[in-house]
Scaffold this motif. Structure first.
Motif, PDB file in Angstrom:
ATOM      1  N   GLU A  63      35.023  37.008  24.642  1.00  0.00           N
ATOM      2  CA  GLU A  63      36.304  37.639  24.989  1.00  0.00           C
ATOM      3  C   GLU A  63      37.265  36.627  25.606  1.00  0.00           C
ATOM      4  OE1 GLU A  63      34.604  39.248  29.299  1.00  0.00           O
ATOM      5  OE2 GLU A  63      35.413  40.648  27.841  1.00  0.00           O
ATOM      6  N   PHE A  64      36.735  35.492  26.065  1.00  0.00           N
ATOM      7  CA  PHE A  64      37.587  34.461  26.644  1.00  0.00           C
ATOM      8  C   PHE A  64      38.320  33.702  25.534  1.00  0.00           C
ATOM      9  CE2 PHE A  64      34.038  34.557  29.844  1.00  0.00           C
ATOM     10  CZ  PHE A  64      34.765  35.209  30.824  1.00  0.00           C
ATOM     11  N   LEU A  65      39.595  33.483  25.707  1.00  0.00           N
ATOM     12  CA  LEU A  65      40.368  32.752  24.723  1.00  0.00           C
ATOM     13  C   LEU A  65      39.922  31.295  24.657  1.00  0.00           C
ATOM     14  CD1 LEU A  65      43.949  34.202  25.336  1.00  0.00           C
ATOM     15  CD2 LEU A  65      42.255  34.895  23.632  1.00  0.00           C
ATOM     16  N   GLU A  66      40.239  30.654  23.532  1.00  0.00           N
ATOM     17  CA  GLU A  66      39.717  29.315  23.261  1.00  0.00           C
ATOM     18  C   GLU A  66      40.073  28.298  24.339  1.00  0.00           C
ATOM     19  OE1 GLU A  66      41.264  31.231  21.045  1.00  0.00           O
ATOM     20  OE2 GLU A  66      40.391  31.059  19.043  1.00  0.00           O
ATOM     21  N   ASN A  67      41.286  28.380  24.879  1.00  0.00           N
ATOM     22  CA  ASN A  67      41.713  27.349  25.833  1.00  0.00           C
ATOM     23  C   ASN A  67      40.937  27.397  27.143  1.00  0.00           C
ATOM     24  OD1 ASN A  67      43.253  29.853  26.264  1.00  0.00           O
ATOM     25  ND2 ASN A  67      44.247  28.731  27.896  1.00  0.00           N
ATOM     26  N   LEU A  68      40.192  28.485  27.387  1.00  0.00           N
ATOM     27  CA  LEU A  68      39.438  28.599  28.626  1.00  0.00           C
ATOM     28  C   LEU A  68      38.088  27.895  28.554  1.00  0.00           C
ATOM     29  CD1 LEU A  68      40.133  32.329  29.552  1.00  0.00           C
ATOM     30  CD2 LEU A  68      41.261  30.295  30.434  1.00  0.00           C
ATOM     31  N   TYR A  69      37.370  28.057  27.438  1.00  0.00           N
ATOM     32  CA  TYR A  69      35.985  27.587  27.411  1.00  0.00           C
ATOM     33  C   TYR A  69      35.568  26.845  26.154  1.00  0.00           C
ATOM     34  CZ  TYR A  69      34.456  30.058  31.636  1.00  0.00           C
ATOM     35  OH  TYR A  69      34.282  30.454  32.927  1.00  0.00           O
ATOM     36  N   ALA A  70      36.380  26.792  25.122  1.00  0.00           N
ATOM     37  CA  ALA A  70      35.914  26.263  23.837  1.00  0.00           C
ATOM     38  C   ALA A  70      35.405  24.829  23.938  1.00  0.00           C
ATOM     39  CB  ALA A  70      37.028  26.360  22.797  1.00  0.00           C
ATOM     40  N   VAL A  71      36.176  23.940  24.541  1.00  0.00           N
ATOM     41  CA  VAL A  71      35.776  22.531  24.599  1.00  0.00           C
ATOM     42  C   VAL A  71      34.479  22.381  25.379  1.00  0.00           C
ATOM     43  CG1 VAL A  71      36.413  20.248  25.459  1.00  0.00           C
ATOM     44  CG2 VAL A  71      38.119  21.664  24.308  1.00  0.00           C
ATOM     45  N   ARG A  72      34.363  23.060  26.508  1.00  0.00           N
ATOM     46  CA  ARG A  72      33.151  22.970  27.306  1.00  0.00           C
ATOM     47  C   ARG A  72      31.945  23.556  26.565  1.00  0.00           C
ATOM     48  NH1 ARG A  72      33.583  22.053  33.010  1.00  0.00           N
ATOM     49  NH2 ARG A  72      35.718  21.515  33.592  1.00  0.00           N
ATOM     50  N   ALA A  73      32.152  24.660  25.840  1.00  0.00           N
ATOM     51  CA  ALA A  73      31.049  25.264  25.083  1.00  0.00           C
ATOM     52  C   ALA A  73      30.546  24.321  24.003  1.00  0.00           C
ATOM     53  CB  ALA A  73      31.502  26.586  24.467  1.00  0.00           C
ATOM     54  N   ILE A  74      31.452  23.669  23.315  1.00  0.00           N
ATOM     55  CA  ILE A  74      31.071  22.733  22.263  1.00  0.00           C
ATOM     56  C   ILE A  74      30.355  21.528  22.854  1.00  0.00           C
ATOM     57  CG2 ILE A  74      32.015  21.151  20.519  1.00  0.00           C
ATOM     58  CD1 ILE A  74      34.196  23.433  20.118  1.00  0.00           C
ATOM     59  N   ARG A  75      30.835  21.038  23.984  1.00  0.00           N
ATOM     60  CA  ARG A  75      30.161  19.920  24.647  1.00  0.00           C
ATOM     61  C   ARG A  75      28.785  20.320  25.164  1.00  0.00           C
ATOM     62  NH1 ARG A  75      35.036  16.740  27.915  1.00  0.00           N
ATOM     63  NH2 ARG A  75      35.955  15.816  26.043  1.00  0.00           N
ATOM     64  N   ALA A  76      28.600  21.601  25.461  1.00  0.00           N
ATOM     65  CA  ALA A  76      27.292  22.081  25.915  1.00  0.00           C
ATOM     66  C   ALA A  76      26.304  22.218  24.768  1.00  0.00           C
ATOM     67  CB  ALA A  76      27.449  23.424  26.626  1.00  0.00           C
ATOM     68  N   GLY A  77      26.823  22.218  23.517  1.00  0.00           N
ATOM     69  CA  GLY A  77      25.922  22.275  22.368  1.00  0.00           C
ATOM     70  C   GLY A  77      26.267  23.286  21.310  1.00  0.00           C
ATOM     71  N   ALA A  78      27.317  24.094  21.518  1.00  0.00           N
ATOM     72  CA  ALA A  78      27.696  25.092  20.516  1.00  0.00           C
ATOM     73  C   ALA A  78      28.269  24.420  19.271  1.00  0.00           C
ATOM     74  CB  ALA A  78      28.717  26.064  21.096  1.00  0.00           C
ATOM     75  N   SER A  79      28.047  25.038  18.128  1.00  0.00           N
ATOM     76  CA  SER A  79      28.575  24.528  16.854  1.00  0.00           C
ATOM     77  C   SER A  79      29.870  25.212  16.453  1.00  0.00           C
ATOM     78  CB  SER A  79      27.541  24.715  15.740  1.00  0.00           C
ATOM     79  OG  SER A  79      26.380  23.961  15.999  1.00  0.00           O
ATOM     80  N   GLY A  80      30.295  26.182  17.238  1.00  0.00           N
ATOM     81  CA  GLY A  80      31.548  26.863  16.946  1.00  0.00           C
ATOM     82  C   GLY A  80      31.907  27.813  18.066  1.00  0.00           C
ATOM     83  N   TYR A  81      33.177  28.204  18.106  1.00  0.00           N
ATOM     84  CA  TYR A  81      33.674  29.087  19.160  1.00  0.00           C
ATOM     85  C   TYR A  81      34.725  30.000  18.558  1.00  0.00           C
ATOM     86  CZ  TYR A  81      35.293  30.500  23.831  1.00  0.00           C
ATOM     87  OH  TYR A  81      35.607  31.219  24.960  1.00  0.00           O
ATOM     88  N   LEU A  82      34.529  31.315  18.736  1.00  0.00           N
ATOM     89  CA  LEU A  82      35.498  32.290  18.249  1.00  0.00           C
ATOM     90  C   LEU A  82      35.838  33.287  19.347  1.00  0.00           C
ATOM     91  CD1 LEU A  82      34.461  33.442  14.652  1.00  0.00           C
ATOM     92  CD2 LEU A  82      36.556  32.260  15.301  1.00  0.00           C
ATOM     93  N   SER A  83      37.109  33.605  19.471  1.00  0.00           N
ATOM     94  CA  SER A  83      37.524  34.700  20.325  1.00  0.00           C
ATOM     95  C   SER A  83      37.179  36.016  19.628  1.00  0.00           C
ATOM     96  CB  SER A  83      39.041  34.624  20.559  1.00  0.00           C
ATOM     97  OG  SER A  83      39.523  35.863  21.047  1.00  0.00           O
ATOM     98  N   LYS A  84      36.892  37.036  20.425  1.00  0.00           N
ATOM     99  CA  LYS A  84      36.601  38.350  19.850  1.00  0.00           C
ATOM    100  C   LYS A  84      37.832  38.998  19.228  1.00  0.00           C
ATOM    101  CE  LYS A  84      32.467  39.402  22.511  1.00  0.00           C
ATOM    102  NZ  LYS A  84      31.821  40.197  23.582  1.00  0.00           N
ATOM    103  N   LYS A  85      38.961  38.335  19.351  1.00  0.00           N
ATOM    104  CA  LYS A  85      40.156  38.803  18.644  1.00  0.00           C
ATOM    105  C   LYS A  85      40.198  38.290  17.209  1.00  0.00           C
ATOM    106  CE  LYS A  85      43.311  39.637  22.506  1.00  0.00           C
ATOM    107  NZ  LYS A  85      44.664  39.395  23.048  1.00  0.00           N
ATOM    108  N   ALA A  86      39.244  37.458  16.819  1.00  0.00           N
ATOM    109  CA  ALA A  86      39.217  36.913  15.457  1.00  0.00           C
ATOM    110  C   ALA A  86      38.975  38.029  14.446  1.00  0.00           C
ATOM    111  CB  ALA A  86      38.129  35.853  15.339  1.00  0.00           C
ATOM    112  N   GLY A  87      39.491  37.829  13.233  1.00  0.00           N
ATOM    113  CA  GLY A  87      39.298  38.808  12.172  1.00  0.00           C
ATOM    114  C   GLY A  87      37.899  38.754  11.589  1.00  0.00           C
TER     115      GLY A  87
END
Length: 215
Positions: A85-109
């Motif tokens: 539910e958090f928008l990309e600018n809040l956590y995306a970069v940190r999530a990817i650096r932690a090991g995620a292969s992708g990040y989507l907001s729940k507002k995505a289609g």
């Protein structure tokens, strides 16, 4: 062979929606569900082999960036898609650096969600245009850093909750910490960011578009 997805989200409606999305897919399907961080880790560490973990960042028990790191430590080859539910600018970069292969907001289609799942389960990555922009512009270690980029992942999670109005007691309950520990983290955050108090934290978050506007 149908790829098996583990869905980790504490909202039954989200899990139901993802089940419906994949119900008629021949190549990918939901093989299991978890409703909190502890259950997620138990299933990841269990005997079943998963092709993809789709996880929320905010769940009871272990959660957020810490959970991504624990999952990757247990199963380094398991790809992770953060669906938050958090928008990309809040956590995306940190999530990817932690090991995620992708990040989507729940507002995505629905089409983007399905595309992201398929790409990541196949061993690739998926970054929205916004995430790609954030990765390209995020300051490196040798660059002039903004104050909030100096925070650890734990501190950033607490900072984000504080500026979005959470009380210290609520943060402590959510993260399974003592109120004293959260208060200490808050003091460290203020010191690292050279800010005088909570009002200045909120003002900083507004100026740098770090408030959660997803709700």
């Amino acid at each position: 062979m149908r790829r098996q997805v583990l869905i980790a989200d504490d909202h039954p409606l989200i899990r139901y929606g993802l089940r419906c999305l994949l119900r008629d897919c021949d190549d990918i399907g939901i093989g299991g569900e978890a409703s909190d961080g502890h259950e997620t880790l138990r299933m990841v560490r269990g005997p079943q082999q998963w092709d993809l973990l789709v996880m929320d960042l905010s769940m009871p028990g272990r959660n957020g960036l810490e959970l991504i790191k624990l999952v990757k430590a247990a199963q380094p080859r398991l790809p992770v898609l953060v669906f938050s539910e958090f928008l990309e600018n809040l956590y995306a970069v940190r999530a990817i650096r932690a090991g995620a292969s992708g990040y989507l907001s729940k507002k995505a289609g629905a089409d983007d969600v399905l595309l992201a799942m398929r790409r990541i389960a196949a061993g690739s990555v998926f970054f929205s245009e916004r995430v790609t922009e954030l990765l390209a512009t995020h300051p490196g270690r040798d660059a002039q850093e903004l104050p909030h980029t100096r925070l650890t992942d734990r501190e950033y999670g607490i900072f984000s909750r504080i500026v979005n109005g959470a009380r210290l007691t609520d943060i402590a309950d959510e993260l399974s910490l003592s109120v004293k520990t959260v208060s200490t983290h808050k003091s460290n955050i203020l010191e690292k960011m050279t800010l005088g108090g909570q009002v200045e934290l909120v003002r900083y978050a507004i100026e740098h578009k770090l408030l959660d506007a997803a709700g």
